[in-house]
Design a protein around this motif. Sequence first.
Motif, mmCIF file in Angstrom:
data_model
loop_
_atom_site.group_PDB
_atom_site.id
_atom_site.type_symbol
_atom_site.label_atom_id
_atom_site.label_comp_id
_atom_site.label_asym_id
_atom_site.label_seq_id
_atom_site.Cartn_x
_atom_site.Cartn_y
_atom_site.Cartn_z
ATOM 1 N N THR A 246 0.825 -1.210 0.000
ATOM 2 C CA THR A 246 0.000 0.000 0.000
ATOM 3 C C THR A 246 0.861 1.263 0.000
ATOM 4 O OG1 THR A 246 -0.184 0.099 2.438
ATOM 5 C CG2 THR A 246 -1.853 -1.179 1.245
ATOM 6 N N ARG A 247 2.118 1.164 0.391
ATOM 7 C CA ARG A 247 3.007 2.332 0.337
ATOM 8 C C ARG A 247 3.215 2.806 -1.095
ATOM 9 N NH1 ARG A 247 4.895 2.743 5.366
ATOM 10 N NH2 ARG A 247 5.255 0.815 6.535
ATOM 11 N N TYR A 248 2.977 1.917 -2.046
ATOM 12 C CA TYR A 248 3.150 2.249 -3.450
ATOM 13 C C TYR A 248 1.803 2.468 -4.151
ATOM 14 C CZ TYR A 248 7.657 0.333 -2.181
ATOM 15 O OH TYR A 248 8.851 0.090 -1.532
ATOM 16 N N LEU A 311 -8.136 5.735 11.777
ATOM 17 C CA LEU A 311 -9.199 5.859 10.780
ATOM 18 C C LEU A 311 -9.062 7.189 10.034
ATOM 19 C CD1 LEU A 311 -12.313 4.384 12.645
ATOM 20 C CD2 LEU A 311 -10.787 3.273 11.000
ATOM 21 N N HIS A 312 -7.947 7.321 9.331
ATOM 22 C CA HIS A 312 -7.670 8.501 8.508
ATOM 23 C C HIS A 312 -7.770 8.090 7.041
ATOM 24 C CE1 HIS A 312 -6.444 11.111 11.770
ATOM 25 N NE2 HIS A 312 -5.637 10.169 12.236
ATOM 26 N N PRO A 313 -8.533 8.818 6.242
ATOM 27 C CA PRO A 313 -8.731 8.408 4.839
ATOM 28 C C PRO A 313 -7.449 8.395 4.013
ATOM 29 C CG PRO A 313 -9.633 10.613 5.250
ATOM 30 C CD PRO A 313 -9.294 10.026 6.581
ATOM 31 N N GLU A 314 -6.425 9.174 4.428
ATOM 32 C CA GLU A 314 -5.208 9.227 3.623
ATOM 33 C C GLU A 314 -4.271 8.063 3.876
ATOM 34 O OE1 GLU A 314 -4.490 11.759 7.346
ATOM 35 O OE2 GLU A 314 -6.111 11.371 5.904
ATOM 36 N N LEU A 315 -4.533 7.236 4.890
ATOM 37 C CA LEU A 315 -3.657 6.103 5.177
ATOM 38 C C LEU A 315 -3.842 5.007 4.131
ATOM 39 C CD1 LEU A 315 -3.989 5.797 9.071
ATOM 40 C CD2 LEU A 315 -2.089 6.750 7.764
ATOM 41 N N ASN A 321 -7.712 -1.009 8.506
ATOM 42 C CA ASN A 321 -8.051 -0.359 9.769
ATOM 43 C C ASN A 321 -9.551 -0.356 10.012
ATOM 44 O OD1 ASN A 321 -5.317 0.130 9.734
ATOM 45 N ND2 ASN A 321 -5.504 2.305 9.236
ATOM 46 N N VAL A 322 -10.314 -0.068 8.963
ATOM 47 C CA VAL A 322 -11.780 -0.103 9.079
ATOM 48 C C VAL A 322 -12.242 -1.510 9.428
ATOM 49 C CG1 VAL A 322 -13.933 0.044 7.760
ATOM 50 C CG2 VAL A 322 -12.220 1.859 7.562
ATOM 51 N N HIS A 323 -11.724 -2.492 8.712
ATOM 52 C CA HIS A 323 -12.136 -3.874 8.960
ATOM 53 C C HIS A 323 -11.786 -4.297 10.387
ATOM 54 C CE1 HIS A 323 -13.145 -8.033 7.929
ATOM 55 N NE2 HIS A 323 -12.104 -8.364 8.677
ATOM 56 N N SER A 324 -10.629 -3.867 10.883
ATOM 57 C CA SER A 324 -10.200 -4.250 12.221
ATOM 58 C C SER A 324 -11.107 -3.648 13.286
ATOM 59 C CB SER A 324 -8.742 -3.819 12.440
ATOM 60 O OG SER A 324 -7.889 -4.442 11.504
ATOM 61 N N VAL A 325 -11.526 -2.397 13.098
ATOM 62 C CA VAL A 325 -12.466 -1.779 14.041
ATOM 63 C C VAL A 325 -13.786 -2.540 14.020
ATOM 64 C CG1 VAL A 325 -13.865 0.285 14.468
ATOM 65 C CG2 VAL A 325 -11.420 0.513 13.982
ATOM 66 N N LEU A 354 -17.450 7.884 5.600
ATOM 67 C CA LEU A 354 -18.616 7.598 4.758
ATOM 68 C C LEU A 354 -18.862 8.718 3.754
ATOM 69 C CD1 LEU A 354 -21.092 6.025 7.341
ATOM 70 C CD2 LEU A 354 -20.061 4.882 5.366
ATOM 71 N N ASP A 355 -18.457 9.928 4.092
ATOM 72 C CA ASP A 355 -18.622 11.057 3.169
ATOM 73 C C ASP A 355 -17.496 11.138 2.143
ATOM 74 O OD1 ASP A 355 -20.941 11.870 4.409
ATOM 75 O OD2 ASP A 355 -19.943 13.289 5.751
ATOM 76 N N SER A 356 -16.459 10.316 2.330
ATOM 77 C CA SER A 356 -15.327 10.338 1.409
ATOM 78 C C SER A 356 -15.465 9.216 0.386
ATOM 79 C CB SER A 356 -14.016 10.181 2.183
ATOM 80 O OG SER A 356 -13.885 8.852 2.663
#
Length: 379
Positions: A246-248, A311-315, A321-325, A354-356
């Motif tokens: 994902t870094r790429y 839970l930052h959209p830019e990560l 992270n979403v799935h883990s929560v 959800l708005d992104s």
Amino acid sequence: MTARQVPSSRKTLTGSQSSPRKGREGVVTGHLFKMTRERAGLTQQGLAEALEVDTTTVQGWESGRRPLTALPMARFRALGRDLLRRGADPSLLALFDVALDADAVLSHALRDDPARDLVGHPLAGWVFTRTATHMIVWALNGVTPAALPVSPSNTSRRRGPVPTGSLLGASDRRQFFGHLRRYAEEADRAGEGGALLRRQALYLCSYDAEPGTHEWIAHMRARQPATPRPGAWTWADARSLATSLTRYGDRDALHAFIERSMADDAGELANLNYWAYWLGLDQLPRGDDSFMGRHAGWDAGALLRNLVDRLHPELGCIDLNVHSVWALLTARPGVLSTDPRIVCDLRERVSHLLDSDTVSSQSRRELDAVHYGLRLTSL
């Protein structure tokens, strides 16, 4: 500040070395020492006088010319107690063990090592945490580890240009990543016996910005089973590789991993156990990845707080992270009642995501489920 000692060749009684590679042993520990001294309001000369050593000795510790990693155990611990008595931040002193481990990896890679000793490599002996990994990366890209406390506003600084981190030179960074590649490939040929070394070396290689690294990591991923199962050594390897890519900007591997290898209770448990260890909530040292398949006693509320912060959209790993929560709240629904502040923070972050348009369709479904659960909690 304890004393996990780092092997260092050609030591002298003063802690210096006759090796031509001076200044590259103990760079992380040295800079952490400098930071600790400065934040305690101590000058190099003042500390040297208090410790009854030459100012050049303190300078050598901080620059790596006389690496702290070469000090005898008793001397190293005494130095930590001296700093604490003189006002050093305990949270900085607590990081010296991790800094020593980071320097063990760096110095091993920057030392000529034709033997290819897979078992004796520092990355083969224990599972690294986020803090330990970030300490290593500090010397590779200059990014301050998240575990370091913010510098007080009244910290004095020298005039003129001053290094802000323990960043290695370009040639040293190339040597480091080349070393990791060679060892990752050797460990890959060793199979399960080289699993931990392979996984951790590959993950660190994802911080290499050189052209071709993305393709090389993708090639190494292709050598693994398409659907590794929890309990198999390939599971943790696949997770690390997917997050590395994902870094790429490559999220396909992560989506496939979530769908195929985290589709049952065993996969969800392994993922949460890994998170707890990675974030420092499971403080027992682990010699291999097998702990991920066993039930552990980590604090669910503490884990949720850490995951919500991610839970930052830019990560790049936002879908993981979403799935883990979502998985944690599914497994431990009562965790939301432990801290009302988590509920407020989580509600705000979920609404923002959800708005992104930055998450996958599966993540959006999981966010909807979390949002619904939060509404029920507030009733």
